[in-house]
Design a protein around this motif. Structure first.
Motif, mmCIF file in Angstrom:
data_model
loop_
_atom_site.group_PDB
_atom_site.id
_atom_site.type_symbol
_atom_site.label_atom_id
_atom_site.label_comp_id
_atom_site.label_asym_id
_atom_site.label_seq_id
_atom_site.Cartn_x
_atom_site.Cartn_y
_atom_site.Cartn_z
ATOM 1 N N ALA A 7 -5.823 2.409 -3.363
ATOM 2 C CA ALA A 7 -4.581 1.160 -3.599
ATOM 3 C C ALA A 7 -4.945 0.169 -3.899
ATOM 4 O O ALA A 7 -6.175 -0.640 -4.034
ATOM 5 N N THR A 36 2.857 -1.447 5.933
ATOM 6 C CA THR A 36 2.883 -0.851 5.032
ATOM 7 C C THR A 36 1.572 -0.931 4.910
ATOM 8 O O THR A 36 -0.125 0.515 5.357
ATOM 9 N N LEU A 40 -2.233 1.980 6.235
ATOM 10 C CA LEU A 40 -3.177 2.187 5.791
ATOM 11 C C LEU A 40 -4.424 1.616 5.669
ATOM 12 O O LEU A 40 -5.277 2.673 5.506
ATOM 13 N N GLU A 133 -4.060 10.479 -2.775
ATOM 14 C CA GLU A 133 -3.190 9.959 -3.197
ATOM 15 C C GLU A 133 -3.563 8.211 -3.965
ATOM 16 O O GLU A 133 -4.632 8.182 -3.945
ATOM 17 N N LEU A 135 -1.583 4.296 -3.942
ATOM 18 C CA LEU A 135 -0.182 3.306 -3.054
ATOM 19 C C LEU A 135 -0.751 1.612 -3.856
ATOM 20 O O LEU A 135 -1.540 1.821 -4.136
ATOM 21 N N GLU A 166 7.522 7.316 3.512
ATOM 22 C CA GLU A 166 6.782 6.081 3.153
ATOM 23 C C GLU A 166 7.980 5.278 2.056
ATOM 24 O O GLU A 166 8.088 5.930 1.464
ATOM 25 N N TRP A 170 4.021 4.892 -2.359
ATOM 26 C CA TRP A 170 3.126 5.628 -2.017
ATOM 27 C C TRP A 170 3.131 6.741 -1.864
ATOM 28 O O TRP A 170 4.154 8.081 -1.507
#
Length: 175
Positions: A7, A36, A40, A133, A135, A166, A170
């Protein structure tokens, strides 16, 4: 097993830091409610950071908001570096190879996830098939130069798919 989530906040031209690692550009874009980012943070049980990110510029340096998530994060940190210091600050561990750093961060995260900080470490995790993932938050600024979102010279295309429910930025890494 804890997911690895990269992220970061980037400029609209794709840089997460300005020239020389400058993060001062980000200061004016921080603050305010961000559901968001709150989700996280709630999922984060450990941070895995590269040494440049760990020792780098903090747009909130010297304020109550200094540190990860604007000073809201209070948990373990694993730093990937070729030159670990002799003494580690409380809550910080150092690892000299990616596999050890990821394993340790996942263990420390427990039932939560690992937030990966730093373009180089994120790229290494992606290339090793470990990143789950991505983001991205975007700030309305063009930096023109600096550290790109991912540093992967010669890297291959990676498919991502949006996570249902989401924000559009993301995504899950498709393997």
């Amino acid at each position: 097993m804890a997911k690895l989530i990269y992220a970061a906040t980037a400029s609209l031209d794709g840089f997460i830091a300005g020239p020389g690692g400058d993060m001062s550009w980000l200061t004016e874009h921080l603050g305010g409610a961000n559901p968001t980012a709150d989700r996280l943070l709630a999922r984060t049980g450990a941070i895995l950071a590269g040494n440049v990110t760990y020792g780098g510029d903090d747009p909130n340096r010297g304020t109550d908001s200094e540190g990860a998530f604007g000073g809201e994060y209070d948990g373990p940190v694993v730093v990937l570096t070729h030159r670990p210091p002799d003494d580690a600050p409380a809550g910080v561990e150092f690892a000299t190879d990616l596999a050890t750093a990821v394993d340790r961060a996942r263990t420390l995260a427990g039932d939560h996830d690992v937030n990966v900080l730093g373009a180089d470490v994120a790229g290494q995790c992606l290339d090793a098939g470990l990143l789950d993932e991505v983001l991205m938050f975007f700030a309305p600024v063009l930096l023109g130069a600096g550290t790109p979102i991912f540093r992967r010279p010669g890297g291959q295309q990676v498919r991502l798919e949006r996570l249902p429910g989401e924000t559009e930025h993301w995504c899950r890494v498709v393997r």
